[in-house]
Each structure stands twice: as structure tokens, then as C-alpha cells.
Design a protein around this motif. Sequence first.
Motif, PDB file in Angstrom:
ATOM      1  N   GLN A 122      -2.951  -1.282   3.638  1.00  0.00           N
ATOM      2  CA  GLN A 122      -3.934  -0.268   4.029  1.00  0.00           C
ATOM      3  C   GLN A 122      -4.524   0.411   2.803  1.00  0.00           C
ATOM      4  O   GLN A 122      -5.739   0.622   2.716  1.00  0.00           O
ATOM      5  N   LEU A 123      -3.669   0.768   1.847  1.00  0.00           N
ATOM      6  CA  LEU A 123      -4.160   1.402   0.622  1.00  0.00           C
ATOM      7  C   LEU A 123      -5.064   0.455  -0.159  1.00  0.00           C
ATOM      8  O   LEU A 123      -6.079   0.872  -0.723  1.00  0.00           O
ATOM      9  N   ASP A 124      -4.700  -0.813  -0.187  1.00  0.00           N
ATOM     10  CA  ASP A 124      -5.524  -1.800  -0.882  1.00  0.00           C
ATOM     11  C   ASP A 124      -6.901  -1.894  -0.227  1.00  0.00           C
ATOM     12  O   ASP A 124      -7.923  -1.957  -0.926  1.00  0.00           O
ATOM     13  N   LEU A 125      -6.938  -1.890   1.099  1.00  0.00           N
ATOM     14  CA  LEU A 125      -8.221  -1.924   1.811  1.00  0.00           C
ATOM     15  C   LEU A 125      -9.047  -0.677   1.508  1.00  0.00           C
ATOM     16  O   LEU A 125     -10.265  -0.755   1.318  1.00  0.00           O
ATOM     17  N   ARG A 126      -8.392   0.478   1.446  1.00  0.00           N
ATOM     18  CA  ARG A 126      -9.115   1.715   1.127  1.00  0.00           C
ATOM     19  C   ARG A 126      -9.670   1.689  -0.289  1.00  0.00           C
ATOM     20  O   ARG A 126     -10.796   2.126  -0.529  1.00  0.00           O
ATOM     21  N   VAL A 127      -8.878   1.181  -1.228  1.00  0.00           N
ATOM     22  CA  VAL A 127      -9.346   1.081  -2.621  1.00  0.00           C
ATOM     23  C   VAL A 127     -10.545   0.135  -2.698  1.00  0.00           C
ATOM     24  O   VAL A 127     -11.538   0.433  -3.369  1.00  0.00           O
ATOM     25  N   LYS A 128     -10.468  -0.988  -2.006  1.00  0.00           N
ATOM     26  CA  LYS A 128     -11.587  -1.934  -2.006  1.00  0.00           C
ATOM     27  C   LYS A 128     -12.834  -1.313  -1.382  1.00  0.00           C
ATOM     28  O   LYS A 128     -13.948  -1.523  -1.869  1.00  0.00           O
ATOM     29  N   ALA A 129     -12.650  -0.542  -0.313  1.00  0.00           N
ATOM     30  CA  ALA A 129     -13.795   0.137   0.309  1.00  0.00           C
ATOM     31  C   ALA A 129     -14.402   1.159  -0.643  1.00  0.00           C
ATOM     32  O   ALA A 129     -15.622   1.272  -0.750  1.00  0.00           O
ATOM     33  N   LEU A 130     -13.554   1.883  -1.352  1.00  0.00           N
ATOM     34  CA  LEU A 130     -14.039   2.865  -2.326  1.00  0.00           C
ATOM     35  C   LEU A 130     -14.777   2.171  -3.461  1.00  0.00           C
ATOM     36  O   LEU A 130     -15.847   2.626  -3.885  1.00  0.00           O
ATOM     37  N   GLU A 131     -14.243   1.081  -3.950  1.00  0.00           N
ATOM     38  CA  GLU A 131     -14.913   0.326  -5.015  1.00  0.00           C
ATOM     39  C   GLU A 131     -16.264  -0.200  -4.549  1.00  0.00           C
ATOM     40  O   GLU A 131     -17.237  -0.180  -5.290  1.00  0.00           O
ATOM     41  N   SER A 132     -16.322  -0.657  -3.309  1.00  0.00           N
ATOM     42  CA  SER A 132     -17.578  -1.144  -2.749  1.00  0.00           C
ATOM     43  C   SER A 132     -18.591  -0.007  -2.656  1.00  0.00           C
ATOM     44  O   SER A 132     -19.764  -0.172  -3.015  1.00  0.00           O
ATOM     45  N   TRP A 133     -18.134   1.158  -2.185  1.00  0.00           N
ATOM     46  CA  TRP A 133     -19.026   2.322  -2.086  1.00  0.00           C
ATOM     47  C   TRP A 133     -19.532   2.717  -3.467  1.00  0.00           C
ATOM     48  O   TRP A 133     -20.716   3.010  -3.636  1.00  0.00           O
ATOM     49  N   GLN A 134     -18.646   2.721  -4.452  1.00  0.00           N
ATOM     50  CA  GLN A 134     -19.054   3.074  -5.803  1.00  0.00           C
ATOM     51  C   GLN A 134     -20.085   2.082  -6.337  1.00  0.00           C
ATOM     52  O   GLN A 134     -21.054   2.476  -6.980  1.00  0.00           O
TER      53      GLN A 134
END
Length: 85
Positions: A30-42
Motif C-alpha cells: 500500500q505504501l509503495d502504491l502511495r509513493v508511486k501515486a505521489l511520484e506520478s502527481w509530482q
Amino acid sequence: MERLGSVAADVRDIKAELRRVSEHESLLRQLDLRVKALESWQAEARPQLARALSDTHLLMGERSARQMQHAANAVVAQDASRTPP
């Protein structure tokens, strides 16, 4: 018989630890998915922020140029009013 009970207790402990490991693995996913989503948003936000920054610099430059032009016009107007015709 005691040995069999000890083995059964060890098996229960191992199963409990495996459940905890599985829960931790799920949290890590779940944390990995959140980090990937944040990186995508950035990655999506960076070009927009760069464009906004560029536009802001351009507008501030235009504002400064207008202010300087107004100041120059005021100085010219003052000089013109002091000089006799």
C-alpha cells in the motif's frame, strides 16, 4: 507427549509470525502504491509549476517595466514643467 505439545505451540507461533509478516507485506505494498501515486502527481505537476513560474516571472518583468516607464514619464513631466518655454 510434552514434545508434541511443544512442537504444536511452535507451529502456532510460526503461523502467527507469518500472519504478521503478511500484514506488513500488505502495508508495504500500500505504501509503495502511495509513493508511486505521489511520484506520478509530482511528474505531472512539475511542468505546470514551471509554466506558472515562467508566466509569473514574465508578468513581474512586465510590471517592473511599466513601473519604470511610469517613473520615467513622471521625471520627464517634472523636467518639462520646470523648464520655461
